[in-house]
Design a protein around this motif. Structure first.
Motif, mmCIF file in Angstrom:
data_model
loop_
_atom_site.group_PDB
_atom_site.id
_atom_site.type_symbol
_atom_site.label_atom_id
_atom_site.label_comp_id
_atom_site.label_asym_id
_atom_site.label_seq_id
_atom_site.Cartn_x
_atom_site.Cartn_y
_atom_site.Cartn_z
ATOM 1 N N PRO A 181 0.625 67.402 -0.119
ATOM 2 C CA PRO A 181 0.677 67.654 -1.567
ATOM 3 C C PRO A 181 0.991 66.429 -2.417
ATOM 4 O O PRO A 181 0.466 66.293 -3.524
ATOM 5 C CB PRO A 181 1.780 68.715 -1.700
ATOM 6 N N ASN A 182 1.846 65.548 -1.921
ATOM 7 C CA ASN A 182 2.242 64.388 -2.715
ATOM 8 C C ASN A 182 1.103 63.395 -2.912
ATOM 9 O O ASN A 182 1.207 62.479 -3.724
ATOM 10 C CB ASN A 182 3.429 63.681 -2.039
ATOM 11 N N ASN A 183 0.009 63.586 -2.174
ATOM 12 C CA ASN A 183 -1.142 62.688 -2.261
ATOM 13 C C ASN A 183 -2.379 63.430 -2.762
ATOM 14 O O ASN A 183 -3.505 63.010 -2.509
ATOM 15 C CB ASN A 183 -1.429 62.080 -0.878
ATOM 16 N N ALA A 184 -2.160 64.542 -3.476
ATOM 17 C CA ALA A 184 -3.284 65.404 -3.855
ATOM 18 C C ALA A 184 -3.200 65.837 -5.315
ATOM 19 O O ALA A 184 -2.133 65.820 -5.937
ATOM 20 C CB ALA A 184 -3.320 66.640 -2.956
ATOM 21 N N VAL A 185 -4.358 66.216 -5.836
ATOM 22 C CA VAL A 185 -4.472 66.807 -7.175
ATOM 23 C C VAL A 185 -5.287 68.087 -7.047
ATOM 24 O O VAL A 185 -6.353 68.094 -6.417
ATOM 25 C CB VAL A 185 -5.160 65.844 -8.163
ATOM 26 N N LEU A 186 -4.781 69.170 -7.620
ATOM 27 C CA LEU A 186 -5.510 70.439 -7.669
ATOM 28 C C LEU A 186 -5.905 70.702 -9.113
ATOM 29 O O LEU A 186 -5.052 70.687 -10.009
ATOM 30 C CB LEU A 186 -4.633 71.583 -7.153
ATOM 31 N N CYS A 187 -7.184 70.929 -9.331
ATOM 32 C CA CYS A 187 -7.685 71.158 -10.691
ATOM 33 C C CYS A 187 -8.436 72.485 -10.731
ATOM 34 O O CYS A 187 -9.303 72.740 -9.888
ATOM 35 C CB CYS A 187 -8.607 70.005 -11.097
ATOM 36 N N ILE A 188 -8.094 73.334 -11.700
ATOM 37 C CA ILE A 188 -8.772 74.627 -11.873
ATOM 38 C C ILE A 188 -9.301 74.708 -13.297
ATOM 39 O O ILE A 188 -8.558 74.499 -14.264
ATOM 40 C CB ILE A 188 -7.824 75.816 -11.603
ATOM 41 N N VAL A 189 -10.593 75.025 -13.413
ATOM 42 C CA VAL A 189 -11.248 75.124 -14.718
ATOM 43 C C VAL A 189 -12.073 76.404 -14.755
ATOM 44 O O VAL A 189 -12.803 76.708 -13.807
ATOM 45 C CB VAL A 189 -12.169 73.909 -14.971
ATOM 46 N N GLY A 190 -11.943 77.162 -15.840
ATOM 47 C CA GLY A 190 -12.742 78.373 -15.986
ATOM 48 C C GLY A 190 -11.921 79.512 -16.555
ATOM 49 O O GLY A 190 -10.916 79.299 -17.240
ATOM 50 N N LYS A 191 -12.320 80.733 -16.252
ATOM 51 C CA LYS A 191 -11.632 81.909 -16.778
ATOM 52 C C LYS A 191 -10.563 82.358 -15.784
ATOM 53 O O LYS A 191 -10.874 82.819 -14.680
ATOM 54 C CB LYS A 191 -12.630 83.042 -17.028
ATOM 55 N N PHE A 192 -9.311 82.226 -16.178
ATOM 56 C CA PHE A 192 -8.196 82.659 -15.332
ATOM 57 C C PHE A 192 -6.928 82.716 -16.171
ATOM 58 O O PHE A 192 -6.826 82.076 -17.228
ATOM 59 C CB PHE A 192 -7.993 81.696 -14.148
ATOM 60 N N GLY A 193 -5.965 83.482 -15.697
ATOM 61 C CA GLY A 193 -4.652 83.511 -16.324
ATOM 62 C C GLY A 193 -3.791 82.407 -15.740
ATOM 63 O O GLY A 193 -3.668 82.292 -14.516
ATOM 64 N N GLU A 194 -3.182 81.605 -16.591
ATOM 65 C CA GLU A 194 -2.436 80.439 -16.099
ATOM 66 C C GLU A 194 -1.238 80.838 -15.237
ATOM 67 O O GLU A 194 -1.002 80.238 -14.181
ATOM 68 C CB GLU A 194 -1.975 79.586 -17.281
ATOM 69 N N LYS A 195 -0.467 81.827 -15.688
ATOM 70 C CA LYS A 195 0.706 82.229 -14.907
ATOM 71 C C LYS A 195 0.280 82.786 -13.553
ATOM 72 O O LYS A 195 0.884 82.470 -12.517
ATOM 73 C CB LYS A 195 1.528 83.265 -15.670
ATOM 74 N N TYR A 196 -0.761 83.603 -13.566
ATOM 75 C CA TYR A 196 -1.264 84.181 -12.321
ATOM 76 C C TYR A 196 -1.720 83.081 -11.362
ATOM 77 O O TYR A 196 -1.384 83.088 -10.172
ATOM 78 C CB TYR A 196 -2.419 85.129 -12.634
ATOM 79 N N ALA A 197 -2.482 82.112 -11.885
ATOM 80 C CA ALA A 197 -2.983 81.017 -11.049
ATOM 81 C C ALA A 197 -1.832 80.178 -10.501
ATOM 82 O O ALA A 197 -1.809 79.829 -9.312
ATOM 83 C CB ALA A 197 -3.942 80.139 -11.850
ATOM 84 N N LEU A 198 -0.865 79.868 -11.356
ATOM 85 C CA LEU A 198 0.251 79.025 -10.925
ATOM 86 C C LEU A 198 1.111 79.737 -9.881
ATOM 87 O O LEU A 198 1.571 79.113 -8.913
ATOM 88 C CB LEU A 198 1.094 78.623 -12.137
ATOM 89 N N ASP A 199 1.304 81.033 -10.051
ATOM 90 C CA ASP A 199 2.059 81.801 -9.043
ATOM 91 C C ASP A 199 1.337 81.784 -7.694
ATOM 92 O O ASP A 199 1.970 81.644 -6.637
ATOM 93 C CB ASP A 199 2.254 83.244 -9.514
ATOM 94 N N LEU A 200 0.011 81.933 -7.723
ATOM 95 C CA LEU A 200 -0.773 81.872 -6.488
ATOM 96 C C LEU A 200 -0.634 80.504 -5.819
ATOM 97 O O LEU A 200 -0.440 80.404 -4.600
ATOM 98 C CB LEU A 200 -2.254 82.132 -6.792
ATOM 99 N N ILE A 201 -0.736 79.461 -6.614
ATOM 100 C CA ILE A 201 -0.656 78.093 -6.081
ATOM 101 C C ILE A 201 0.703 77.844 -5.440
ATOM 102 O O ILE A 201 0.798 77.302 -4.326
ATOM 103 C CB ILE A 201 -0.929 77.067 -7.205
ATOM 104 N N LYS A 202 1.760 78.243 -6.126
ATOM 105 C CA LYS A 202 3.110 78.040 -5.583
ATOM 106 C C LYS A 202 3.307 78.813 -4.281
ATOM 107 O O LYS A 202 3.997 78.351 -3.366
ATOM 108 C CB LYS A 202 4.157 78.468 -6.614
ATOM 109 N N HIS A 203 2.689 79.983 -4.208
ATOM 110 C CA HIS A 203 2.802 80.797 -2.997
ATOM 111 C C HIS A 203 2.034 80.170 -1.827
ATOM 112 O O HIS A 203 2.498 80.196 -0.679
ATOM 113 C CB HIS A 203 2.273 82.205 -3.276
ATOM 114 N N LEU A 204 0.868 79.584 -2.123
ATOM 115 C CA LEU A 204 -0.008 79.083 -1.065
ATOM 116 C C LEU A 204 0.297 77.647 -0.652
ATOM 117 O O LEU A 204 0.076 77.266 0.498
ATOM 118 C CB LEU A 204 -1.472 79.167 -1.522
#
Length: 413
Positions: A181-204
């Motif tokens: 993770p410290n050497n990576a960037v995750l980018c999401i673009v499109g139709k999504f809920g930010e809180k929902y997406a961020l919760d998923l990312i933190k979980h995964l």
């Protein structure tokens, strides 16, 4: 609004919701590409990008593809000189599925030995395909010479001999060095809920440890000519010179200058060398900018008896722009062209993701569409001419691919 978040595990997350589209694109990128390949293992970053999809703890290779393709989406990857990007584009309601697949791929690949040996054959065929393309093969050889056989000048796919020698343990070690993770960037673009997406990312996203990779430092170019002999009918050639890195403030002036020079069918090179003189079918300029290095080059192909004149005209055009500058009308037209192409591109969530990811992985400001357009509009004729005088006063490098290079007069560059 573009949100830029750093998680506790070091992962940088860029979120750009667009409520009026029905797709979402995810890009998970690693700071490390072909220029990071270990000595004697050219092509290992690209090799890893291929075999990372060959099965994980949760999914087989087929299941990875089926989970995305069965919903009309795509999952793929690409390797550059400074990064590797794993990406997926899906209908917006399947964001959770795509994130699940992407995180499993970048965190738990199995690298089955039998799949590695099988994929070697695929990559060797890919290398042969590029070598059979005169333009691709010449560019690889030009880059190798221009950046003095440094790691930055390596072919992205590598060479056949070294690819054959890459073993599973080499891939596992390369993965452990760069994919955290410290050497990576995750980018999401499109139709999504930010809180929902961020919760998923933190979980995964898991807490894998590792150091952030450093970009390759500046390399002084080598201007010795490169000659490649191959059974072809035309003479293929590249004229190149040192240009600007991505972080340079004049990068927008460079885009305008390149567009005027050879960026399309109304450019100076196309108008002079193809339309007026009829010397070539293909002639264009291009710019490749990296974190600390940059290149502007002209590519063309013509018959042996027309090569000297075509090369002379390129040289004349570069000198003419350096000495006399460009015209106000050319600057205006180039800016409108660049803005138009950018606006058409940002209708795609994938294109926006690539744009934001590229800026994020290089720690550049995350500019929105209006800010980019303002940067382009701010370019002046004085700025373009000043840059042209600086760049086109440099020594130029030449690479030529032909059946018999001894017959060619290359002294005009």
């Amino acid at each position: 609004m573009i949100n830029n978040i750093r998680l506790k595990n070091g992962l940088r997350v860029i979120l750009y919701p667009i409520p009026y589209v029905r797709s979402v694109t995810i890009g998970y990128g690693i700071k490390g590409g072909a220029s990071s390949d270990e000595r004697g293992k050219k092509g290992i970053s690209h090799f890893l990008e291929h075999v990372i999809f060959k099965g994980t703890r949760k999914y087989s290779s087929y299941e990875i593809r089926h989970r995305i393709e069965s919903i009309g989406g795509e999952v793929n990857a690409l390797t550059g000189r400074e990064y590797t990007l794993i990406f997926s584009k899906v209908p917006d309601k399947y964001l959770d599925r795509a994130l699940d697949v992407i995180f499993d791929v970048v965190q738990h690949p199995l690298f089955p030995p039998e799949e590695i040996e099988k994929e070697k054959k695929v990559i060797i065929e890919e290398i042969k395909m590029y070598e059979d393309s005169p333009a691709e093969h010449l560019y690889d050889r030009f880059i190798s010479g221009f950046w003095q056989d440094s790691s930055f000048g390596r072919s992205i796919t590598g060479n056949i001999d070294e690819v054959k020698r890459i073993e599973r343990q080499d891939i596992v070690e390369h993965f452990s060095r760069f994919y955290h993770p410290n050497n990576a960037v995750l980018c999401i673009v499109g139709k999504f809920g930010e809180k929902y997406a961020l919760d998923l990312i933190k979980h995964l996203s898991e807490n894998q440890m590792g150091e952030e990779h450093r970009y390759h430092p500046f390399i002084s170019p080598n201007f010795a000519p490169t000659y490649v002999e191959k059974e072809v009918q035309q003479v293929h050639f590249i004229v190149g010179l040192q240009s600007l890195p991505l972080k340079d403030e004049k990068i927008y002036e460079l885009s305008v200058l390149h567009t005027i020079l050879g960026g399309g069918s109304t450019s100076r090179l196309f108008e002079t060398i193809r339309e007026k003189e009829g010397l070539v079918y293909t002639i264009y300029s291009d710019v490749n900018s990296y974190h600390n290095n940059g290149l502007l080059y002209v590519y063309g192909a013509t018959s042996t008896d027309r090569f000297e004149k075509a090369l002379s005209l390129i040289n004349e055009e570069l000198n003419k722009i350096r000495q006399n500058g460009v015209m106000e009308e050319e600057v205006y037209d180039a800016k409108e062209k660049i803005k138009g192409e950018f606006l058409l591109g940002v209708e795609s969530t994938f294109s926006i993701m690539q744009h934001l990811f590229n800026r994020g992985i290089h720690s550049l400001p995350l500019l929105n569409t209006d800010e980019i357009l303002e940067k382009i509009d701010s370019v002046t004729i004085d700025g373009v001419n000043s840059l042209a005088n600086s760049l086109f006063s440099q020594k130029r490098a030449l690479a030529v691919l032909a059946k018999d290079t001894d017959r060619l007069n290359t002294g005009v560059v």
